[in-house]
Write a protein that holds these residues in place. Structure first.
Motif, short mmCIF file in Angstrom:
data_model
loop_
_atom_site.label_atom_id
_atom_site.label_comp_id
_atom_site.label_asym_id
_atom_site.label_seq_id
_atom_site.Cartn_x
_atom_site.Cartn_y
_atom_site.Cartn_z
N VAL A 150 0.76 -1.49 0.01
CA VAL A 150 -0.14 -0.45 -0.06
C VAL A 150 0.80 1.29 -0.01
O VAL A 150 0.81 2.31 -0.89
CB VAL A 150 -0.97 0.06 1.40
CG1 VAL A 150 -1.43 1.51 1.36
CG2 VAL A 150 -2.09 -1.46 1.35
N THR A 151 1.96 0.60 0.83
CA THR A 151 2.60 2.46 0.77
C THR A 151 3.44 3.24 -0.66
O THR A 151 3.16 3.41 -0.68
CB THR A 151 3.76 2.29 1.81
OG1 THR A 151 3.37 2.11 3.48
CG2 THR A 151 5.04 3.52 2.08
N TRP A 152 3.94 1.63 -1.14
CA TRP A 152 4.61 2.25 -2.71
C TRP A 152 3.73 2.21 -3.70
O TRP A 152 3.47 3.00 -4.29
CB TRP A 152 5.89 0.90 -2.73
CG TRP A 152 6.75 0.87 -1.89
CD1 TRP A 152 7.31 -0.74 -1.61
CD2 TRP A 152 7.89 1.78 -1.83
NE1 TRP A 152 8.75 0.09 -0.96
CE2 TRP A 152 9.00 1.46 -0.94
CE3 TRP A 152 7.72 2.59 -2.48
CZ2 TRP A 152 9.79 1.28 0.10
CZ3 TRP A 152 9.29 2.94 -2.05
CH2 TRP A 152 10.21 2.82 -1.05
N ARG A 153 2.79 1.79 -3.20
CA ARG A 153 1.37 1.77 -4.70
C ARG A 153 0.70 3.34 -4.05
O ARG A 153 0.57 4.07 -4.73
CB ARG A 153 -0.02 1.10 -3.89
CG ARG A 153 0.94 -0.47 -4.99
CD ARG A 153 -0.99 -1.88 -4.45
NE ARG A 153 0.01 -2.70 -5.02
CZ ARG A 153 -0.70 -3.50 -4.53
NH1 ARG A 153 -2.08 -3.63 -4.68
NH2 ARG A 153 -0.45 -4.80 -5.00
N VAL A 154 0.92 4.42 -3.11
CA VAL A 154 -0.20 5.39 -2.56
C VAL A 154 1.31 6.02 -3.20
O VAL A 154 0.77 7.35 -3.60
CB VAL A 154 0.01 5.27 -1.35
CG1 VAL A 154 -0.21 7.00 -1.10
CG2 VAL A 154 -1.52 4.86 -0.95
N ILE A 155 2.95 5.96 -2.89
CA ILE A 155 3.05 6.81 -4.01
C ILE A 155 3.49 6.94 -5.78
O ILE A 155 3.12 8.13 -5.36
CB ILE A 155 4.42 6.18 -3.23
CG1 ILE A 155 5.04 6.76 -1.94
CG2 ILE A 155 5.97 6.93 -3.66
CD1 ILE A 155 5.69 5.74 -1.07
N ALA A 156 3.62 5.81 -5.80
CA ALA A 156 3.48 5.10 -6.96
C ALA A 156 1.93 6.14 -7.81
O ALA A 156 1.43 6.12 -9.45
CB ALA A 156 3.71 4.02 -7.68
N LEU A 157 0.36 5.88 -7.38
CA LEU A 157 -0.82 6.77 -7.66
C LEU A 157 -0.50 7.76 -7.40
O LEU A 157 -1.61 9.08 -7.61
CB LEU A 157 -1.35 5.89 -6.68
CG LEU A 157 -1.84 4.19 -7.33
CD1 LEU A 157 -2.80 3.60 -6.37
CD2 LEU A 157 -2.06 4.88 -8.52
N TYR A 158 0.29 8.79 -6.70
CA TYR A 158 0.20 10.34 -6.27
C TYR A 158 1.28 10.83 -7.92
O TYR A 158 0.99 11.69 -8.15
CB TYR A 158 0.36 10.77 -4.59
CG TYR A 158 -0.89 10.32 -3.85
CD1 TYR A 158 -1.59 11.88 -3.76
CD2 TYR A 158 -1.12 9.62 -3.40
CE1 TYR A 158 -3.09 12.39 -3.24
CE2 TYR A 158 -2.91 9.51 -2.76
CZ TYR A 158 -3.22 10.99 -2.48
OH TYR A 158 -4.23 10.63 -1.69
N ILE A 159 2.71 10.25 -6.96
CA ILE A 159 3.58 11.14 -7.61
C ILE A 159 3.78 11.05 -9.50
O ILE A 159 3.68 12.10 -10.13
CB ILE A 159 5.23 10.59 -7.08
CG1 ILE A 159 4.95 10.57 -5.67
CG2 ILE A 159 5.95 10.98 -7.51
CD1 ILE A 159 6.50 10.21 -5.11
N ILE A 160 3.67 9.22 -9.77
CA ILE A 160 3.25 9.21 -11.43
C ILE A 160 2.28 10.19 -12.03
O ILE A 160 2.93 10.62 -12.91
CB ILE A 160 3.46 7.98 -11.37
CG1 ILE A 160 4.39 7.45 -11.03
CG2 ILE A 160 3.69 7.87 -12.89
CD1 ILE A 160 4.49 5.88 -11.21
N PRO A 161 0.69 9.75 -11.43
CA PRO A 161 0.29 10.67 -12.10
C PRO A 161 0.14 12.35 -12.56
O PRO A 161 0.21 12.97 -12.83
CB PRO A 161 -0.95 10.41 -11.57
CG PRO A 161 -1.20 9.22 -10.78
CD PRO A 161 0.40 9.60 -10.20
#
Length: 453
Positions: A232-243
């Motif tokens: 969840v932590t890494w997915r949250v970072i990815a779902l915020y930073i990349i988009p």
């Protein structure tokens, strides 16, 4: 309570509390304040999330109970602090969940103007109440699919935005960094804006701690919780930073507003009107999902308070479906009260004041998690029982201390901002009043005990 939550449901449920309508509608404010440097704000916020979740994993694996960080605070800090944190956290969701219901009502009112947004908000309130009153696996499955829609939408946006940057979509040709750096550079408003917006970003990240609240209803917590925390932590970072990185690459930051979803505005600027319209449905899904997981978190926190004699004992009642139905019903009644205040006066200062508490109480809950883990680990080190832990927070105590002090700095920053300062004004009484009530009650009980002897 029943351990009916599966690993995949636990992961997606935490994401459901994080990616709310505020992410799609409120990102414009963050971009407006910091420009492209908002990427650094989100990255720093993601590091803080990682530290908090690693601390929570150690505690939740060792003691997977519903009530989570409220229980850990009572055992490792003090019962008085636990009472304040628990009630402040409950009030946080009571203020925040209605905002998501109202956002859903506003969206549906655009589709069906004949029905008031207030009635839509009430309808969604009934919907999430019903879901929460079912067996927890039904709740988990519903939240899994609601959260999955949001994740797929963000993934689709990222692909489309990347193709726009490369010139594959649209007639603008290859964009590169021309839009990203075209309006004053990467840090148009200075590096101070990064820390100022990070406070707001941490509000958007709130909800990840629901993993801990769900620990008491999770199958195989020793295996599921560490996996869920890491993923969840890494997915949250990815779902915020990349988009958001791609968003700023196709939409000039000074064109971001709060009037509409900046994601929809960005793709509409390149002729993708149908794709932009689809984001209205995604925002609706986000609002319902965040309301759903937020009500879950509020009810479990209230249940934990009742089990610890910090709330009326009747709220610890468990239904035949294995859920704290009375805590759920009281929580939704609190949400309806806030919606009623909004209906009486949409510009009500009471509603705004309650909503502002989210940033403060969320930071206090996260600090409490790290603080509890720090004291628990120190006690184990003194007793020589650290090796008995099934999961250990890595790089202790640096990860823990960073998680604490980074958020303390965030609270200090709030003092110097006129808008964020109201979060402190609203949040402090909601933390301190329950603590005073608890101390006075315990003093009265002690006095009665002495008189009885």
């Amino acid at each position: 309570m029943n351990r009916g939550l599966k690993n995949r449901q636990l992961q997606l449920m935490s994401l459901g509390g994080v990616i709310g309508s505020g992410y799609f509608l409120g990102t414009g404010y963050v971009l407006e304040q910091a420009g492209p440097a908002a990427i650094l704000s989100y990255l720093l916020g993601g590091v803080i999330v990682l530290c908090v979740m690693l601390c929570l994993a150690e505690l939740a694996v060792e003691k997977p109970v519903s009530g989570s960080f409220v229980t850990y605070a009572r055992e490792n800090i003090s019962p008085t602090w636990a009472c304040g944190v628990g009630w402040a956290y409950w009030l946080n969701w009571i203020a925040y969940v209605p905002s998501e219901m109202i956002a859903a009502g506003i969206i549906m009112n655009h589709f069906v103007p004949g029905v008031s947004q207030l009635w839509w908000a009430v309808l969604f309130g009934l919907f999430v109440t019903a879901i929460n009153l079912f067996h927890v696996d039904k709740f988990g499955e519903t939240e899994f699919w609601l959260a999955l829609i949001k994740i797929l939408a963000l993934a689709a946006f990222s692909v489309v935005a990347l193709l726009i940057c490369l010139g594959v979509i649209g007639d603008q040709g290859y964009i590169g960094t021309s839009v990203l750096l075209g309006s004053g550079g990467f840090v148009p408003k200075g590096y101070g804006a990064i820390f100022l917006t990070m406070v707001i970003i941490l509000v958007n990240f709130q909800g990840t701690e629901i993993i801990g609240l769900a620990a008491g209803e999770c199958k195989e917590p020793a295996r599921s919780i560490p996996i869920a925390v890491r993923n969840v932590t890494w997915r949250v970072i990815a779902l915020y930073i990349i988009p958001i990185s791609l968003l700023i690459s196709i939409l000039p930051w000074d064109q971001a507003t709060l009037s509409d979803s900046v994601f929809a505005t960005a793709v509409a600027a390149y002729g993708l009107d149908k794709f932009a319209a689809a984001f209205a449905f995604v925002v609706l899904t986000a609002a319902v999902s965040c309301s759903n997981s937020g009500l879950y978190g509020a009810a479990r926190a209230l249940y934990g308070l009742a089990k610890m004699d910090m709330a009326p004992h009747t709220l610890a009642h468990i239904s035949k479906n294995g859920v704290p139905n009375r805590s759920i019903l009281l929580s939704i009644c609190g949400c309806w009260l806030v919606i009623l205040l909004y209906a009486v006066n949409p510009d009500s200062a009471v509603y705004t004041y309650l909503l502002a508490v989210s940033g403060f109480t969320g930071a206090i809950a996260w600090i409490s998690i790290c603080w509890s883990q720090y004291r628990e680990r120190r006690q184990r080190m003194a007793a020589g029982t650290v090796d008995a832990l099934k999961y250990k927070t890595p790089f202790f105590p640096y990860v823990t201390l960073f998680g604490i002090w980074a958020q303390v700095i965030c609270l200090v920053v709030m003092v110097f901002d006129p808008v964020l300062r109201q979060s402190l004004y609203a949040g402090l009484p909601m933390l301190i009043v329950p603590m005073i009530w608890y101390r006075l009650r315990e003093r009265r009980r002690a006095t009665r005990t002495v008189k009885a002897f």
